[in-house]
Write a protein that holds these residues in place. Sequence first.
Motif, PDB file in Angstrom:
ATOM      1  N   ASP A 139       0.812  -1.209   0.000  1.00 57.18           N
ATOM      2  CA  ASP A 139       0.000   0.000   0.000  1.00 57.18           C
ATOM      3  C   ASP A 139       0.854   1.272   0.000  1.00 57.18           C
ATOM      4  OD1 ASP A 139      -1.910   1.956   0.355  1.00 57.18           O
ATOM      5  OD2 ASP A 139      -2.839   1.088   2.129  1.00 57.18           O
ATOM      6  N   GLU A 187      -5.685  -4.149   4.182  1.00 56.57           N
ATOM      7  CA  GLU A 187      -5.622  -3.413   2.905  1.00 56.57           C
ATOM      8  C   GLU A 187      -5.664  -4.389   1.720  1.00 56.57           C
ATOM      9  OE1 GLU A 187      -6.007  -0.242   3.116  1.00 56.57           O
ATOM     10  OE2 GLU A 187      -5.164   0.381   5.050  1.00 56.57           O
ATOM     11  N   HIS A 250     -12.767   3.190   4.568  1.00 56.14           N
ATOM     12  CA  HIS A 250     -11.965   4.167   5.306  1.00 56.14           C
ATOM     13  C   HIS A 250     -12.782   5.312   5.904  1.00 56.14           C
ATOM     14  CE1 HIS A 250      -8.544   1.951   3.872  1.00 56.14           C
ATOM     15  NE2 HIS A 250      -7.675   2.798   4.405  1.00 56.14           N
ATOM     16  N   HIS A 266      -4.997   1.113  12.618  1.00 49.24           N
ATOM     17  CA  HIS A 266      -5.675   1.558  11.393  1.00 49.24           C
ATOM     18  C   HIS A 266      -6.363   0.406  10.645  1.00 49.24           C
ATOM     19  CE1 HIS A 266      -6.303   3.752   7.634  1.00 49.24           C
ATOM     20  NE2 HIS A 266      -5.714   2.756   7.008  1.00 49.24           N
ATOM     21  N   VAL A 270     -10.258  -0.087   9.704  1.00 46.84           N
ATOM     22  CA  VAL A 270     -10.712  -0.218   8.313  1.00 46.84           C
ATOM     23  C   VAL A 270     -11.506  -1.519   8.147  1.00 46.84           C
ATOM     24  CG1 VAL A 270      -9.906  -0.579   5.939  1.00 46.84           C
ATOM     25  CG2 VAL A 270      -8.908   1.233   7.338  1.00 46.84           C
TER      26      VAL A 270
HETATM   27 ZN   LIG Z   1      -5.693   2.339   4.956  1.00 40.12          ZN
END
Ligand SMILES: [Zn+2]
Length: 361
Positions: A139, A187, A250, A266, A270
């Motif tokens: 990412d 992700e 997000h 995070h 998510v």
């Molecule tokens: Zn992210």
Amino acid sequence: MNSDAIEISGDGFRYSAFVGRGLIAKAGEIARKVTDRKHCTIIADQNSAQFFSDRVCQALASRNFSPQLIAIPAGEKSKSLMHAGELCDEMIKAGFDRSSFVIGLGGGVIGDISGFVAAIFQRGIPHIQIPTTLLAMVDSSIGGKTGVNLEAGKNLVGVIHHPAVIICDVDALETLPPQELRQGYAEIIKHAIIRDADMFDDLLSSQVPIHRSGDALVELIRRNIAIKARIVAVDDRETSGERALLNFGHTVGHGIERATGFKIPHGDCVSIGMVAACAISIQRAGFSAEQRGQVVALLKKFSLPTQLPAGVDREKIIEAIAHDKKFLGGKIRFVVTPKIGDAHVSSDVTMDDIQAAIAAL
Ligand SMILES: [Zn+2]
Ligand SMILES: NC(=O)c1ccc[n+]([C@@H]2O[C@H](COP(=O)([O-])OP(=O)(O)OC[C@H]3O[C@@H](n4cnc5c(N)ncnc54)[C@H](O)[C@@H]3O)[C@@H](O)[C@H]2O)c1
């Protein structure tokens, strides 16, 4: 080695991501493909420095580079204007000038601040990414977004400064704690939902945990870099809306992060946010309850949370989202998906839809 490289190119940028095992030992050889410069600063955090900096320096020295390491504390707090300024000061003191370059060795925090330093030092010098977390490999190292946080919020100051090359040594992930590995998988699952139904099925049906098999992990990382590369190829500056797809999960995820004072990682936020985005997609895009169930199953398979922890104030999440996003005529731009692999931005999502999805978390 070239055949293994994934090309990332678009309007005004072109570079490669090398993905494989044992690539840290080849860092000098790969860097020499993209630069004839000699002096470089390696910016790392204490963890990435401890594990990898000696080997990176050795590999660079073998190809006539002259590297110098600067290590900063690990963690999001290091992504600040103050640290960026200090790094620039240190580089000046150490004699670096416009003919030098920067290597970021570490996770997304290091990738973002080292890229930012490279973008502003002497008005911009080349940047090489050596990501060492799964999240950074799939990412944050791709697409040129660099920057730091302000008191007022994350990533509020930054520049697009694409790297000259990305070197992903998948063996580096052996030391990564499971909690950090999970952040990368969030992700990856997002990429599958927005653009790759086959990868989604592969992940759901695989028997062996992917990270236990180095070669399968190399393949998975390559596949994810290619997905992000295709998106930034057409929209690196987030103007056409394509890059906005990467925000799937997000909007609510960021709301959860803010409402809980950034105490929940995070990727975990998510993950919960993607469950909410699936519920909203059922309401607004014809997503099926069956596919929502598959998303939940896949997130659980990778030990990602799919519900809010007890005690989280849902009102606060909604306030954070309302603070973050513009509601035009009561509607917000929100990434939805009618089916796995096929996300798009919708302008039809209302605060009521979001509220209902959060209430059900
Ligand atoms: Zn992210
Ligand atoms: N630029 C972008 O497009 C983009 C995209 C997504 C996220 N980000 C940014 O990325 C950051 C998060 O990145 P992250 O999740 O990699 O976090 P991180 O950089 O904080 O790394 C997580 C932890 O793992 C440690 N670590 C790194 N490599 C290791 C290894 N191989 N073995 C053991 N420990 C290791 C680090 O020291 C740190 O403690 C955030 O600041 C986020 O804003 C940027």
